[in-house]
Design an enzyme around this catalytic site. Structure first.
Site, mmCIF file in Angstrom:
data_model
loop_
_atom_site.group_PDB
_atom_site.id
_atom_site.type_symbol
_atom_site.label_atom_id
_atom_site.label_comp_id
_atom_site.label_asym_id
_atom_site.label_seq_id
_atom_site.Cartn_x
_atom_site.Cartn_y
_atom_site.Cartn_z
ATOM 1 N N GLY A 33 -6.886 7.936 10.347
ATOM 2 C CA GLY A 33 -5.939 7.943 11.221
ATOM 3 C C GLY A 33 -4.943 6.874 11.285
ATOM 4 N N GLU A 37 3.488 6.286 6.332
ATOM 5 C CA GLU A 37 4.229 7.147 5.478
ATOM 6 C C GLU A 37 3.541 7.286 4.262
ATOM 7 O OE1 GLU A 37 5.389 4.699 7.470
ATOM 8 O OE2 GLU A 37 7.342 5.345 8.141
ATOM 9 N N GLY A 38 2.410 6.598 3.894
ATOM 10 C CA GLY A 38 1.613 6.322 2.993
ATOM 11 C C GLY A 38 0.673 7.762 2.976
ATOM 12 N N HIS A 39 0.146 7.897 4.465
ATOM 13 C CA HIS A 39 -0.662 9.062 4.710
ATOM 14 C C HIS A 39 0.255 10.398 4.551
ATOM 15 C CE1 HIS A 39 -3.013 6.134 6.913
ATOM 16 N NE2 HIS A 39 -3.827 6.694 6.065
ATOM 17 N N GLN A 63 -18.527 2.481 6.426
ATOM 18 C CA GLN A 63 -17.503 1.983 5.421
ATOM 19 C C GLN A 63 -17.064 0.414 5.875
ATOM 20 O OE1 GLN A 63 -14.556 5.126 5.143
ATOM 21 N NE2 GLN A 63 -13.293 3.583 4.655
ATOM 22 N N GLY A 149 -4.704 8.103 -1.796
ATOM 23 C CA GLY A 149 -3.507 6.865 -2.047
ATOM 24 C C GLY A 149 -4.249 6.069 -3.222
ATOM 25 N N GLN A 155 -11.107 2.712 -4.768
ATOM 26 C CA GLN A 155 -11.762 3.883 -3.997
ATOM 27 C C GLN A 155 -11.520 4.994 -4.892
ATOM 28 O OE1 GLN A 155 -11.230 4.723 0.548
ATOM 29 N NE2 GLN A 155 -9.537 5.787 -0.119
ATOM 30 N N LYS A 186 2.380 0.119 2.383
ATOM 31 C CA LYS A 186 1.830 0.356 3.766
ATOM 32 C C LYS A 186 0.488 0.562 3.761
ATOM 33 C CE LYS A 186 6.275 2.489 4.975
ATOM 34 N NZ LYS A 186 6.947 2.444 6.091
#
Lengths: 283, 283
Positions: A33, A37-39, A63, A149, A155, A186
């Site tokens: 959440g 802008e990356g999401h 995490q 991303g 990850q 971002k």
């Protein structure tokens, strides 16, 4: 019209199974959440490439280590749902922790070697928390493709490995880092930075730009590139370097001499905020 | 006609996906081969309850510890395939270790608490090996239902927990223990026993029968039932008891007073062969 939302895993599974039965392809964009802008770049690509699009919004407690920023992690569900609506998300899965980890929960999915270095060294257990929740989200949604991303490069490597090792039938798609106009990558965690820190945080992208310059000038030794980056970071008084690495993007093994493919990654504390950034060399 | 066999995970996935597309239900019976009447009972039930039936035969190295009997574990693929043909198995998946665990493999699925006691205490890492391979097999086959023997009661509890915790879309079905005429639970490891040991191995089922007698006579304290079982085992000179427990069949937590539901389980070395057996109390 807001997109459909579901807090219930079984409900989400039922909706996704009905789509599958119609032969529709399903994309998942898993997020914590506080969408930026990356999401949105992930959501847009997923929207283009698939028939149905599920976004998940879940600040995954498993995490975060006890010393980390779970309670402080920024949240704005209303705004997130508005973004999802505007971007044509079909279903937003917003479970609570008690839905994802009910009484008696005790299963972990872990990727051994890839989880140890880089961010894993200063965040023990972090990637086990990530893999476990991502495995659950893949199973709940039955996604054909999932979008992550490239900013969280470790990850991405860990999840690709998990999917391959466990024969999960989902294609993992890494998407380029989205940056502010001045170069800062971002991140939801950028909201922790005060004005001074926000300015200081530019040292990460500047260090990567320096690495790019060095490589363009013909430098190939990873040690020399790292040293040039460290000099940039050391010049910033608010910055404390956690790591600078030059590694293979899949194995995360050190690459002593930069050849066709390398990942240059760094993690830096700016005040008490830990930021990461990276650059893929492909030539 | 022999059933179709596949050593390749992707080929198996493709076949299973084509069945799914036709709306057919898929069952999986995962085995380590050397099939006996216990396995056959699983295969028959799976055959009755599903449109398509996959049996897997894979002696999983990751569920054996270095000190255990991986190399000695009995194998007879030709006979296993004949049984599968006779029982109407549609596809036998017989991968090699290099197919299941290629170079670079490093992912584990583990169920924490349930894996610790009982057999887990003397077989560290065993259930992580089981969960990891079973997770892979579920993903490869996309099975709707999977069938496991109640003889491995802890394995059944662990797998049910894993499926629930990770939102796997497969129904786990436990099937009753199948016994020799004299009471010995069927097991591939029974082939390790010499004539004397085969006779001695009856102490397991006799101890369980004794427990049943005690309970029928009104004894409800787990400690008293365990003591009566131990007396049976202690009388057998070739037997060395690993554990006797009275536990909840789902949580594997000790049940001090036997009420509506309990699992009475034991593990006993007969010579160097470790055998297990158990009895479910449901009333």
């Amino acid at each position: 019209m807001t997109p459909d939302t579901a807090t219930d895993a079984e409900q989400t599974s039922r909706i996704a199974a009905a789509w599958k039965k119609q032969g529709l392809s399903i994309a998942l964009v898993p997020t914590m959440g506080y969408l930026h802008e990356g999401h949105i770049s992930l959501i847009r690509r997923a929207r283009r490439e698939n028939d149905r699009l599920i976004a998940s919004i879940f600040v995954n407690p498993r995490q975060f280590s006890p010393s980390e920023d779970l309670a402080a992690y920024p949240r704005n569900l209303e705004r997130d749902l508005e973004i999802c609506r505007n971007e044509g998300v079909d279903l937003v899965f917003t479970p609570g922790p008690e839905q994802m980890y009910p009484q008696g929960f005790q299963t972990n999915v872990s990727v051994e070697n890839l989880s140890g270095g880089l961010c894993g060294a200063s965040r023990p257990g972090h990637f086990t928390g990530v893999c476990t929740v991502v495995c659950k989200l893949f199973n709940i949604t039955g996604a054909d493709r999932a979008y992550f991303g490239q900013k969280d490069a470790q990850q991405l490597a860990v999840i690709k490995r998990m999917v391959r090792d466990l024969n999960m039938g989902v294609e993992i798609i890494g998407c380029p880092i989205v940056r502010e106009a001045d170069g800062l990558a971002k991140s939801s965690r950028n909201s922790y930075l005060n004005t001074q820190e926000r300015e200081a945080a530019l040292c990460l992208s500047r260090a990567l730009a320096k690495a790019g310059d060095e490589i363009a000038a013909g430098v190939t030794e990873a040690a020399a590139v790292s040293a040039a980056m460290r000099a940039v970071l050391d010049a910033q008084i608010l910055a404390r370097t956690d790591y600078i690495v030059v590694v293979d993007p899949d194995s995360l093994e050190p690459v002593p001499v930069i050849g066709a493919k390398a990942l240059i990654a760094l993690a830096v504390f700016i005040g008490s905020t830990r930021l990461i950034d990276n650059m893929l060399i492909e030539r």
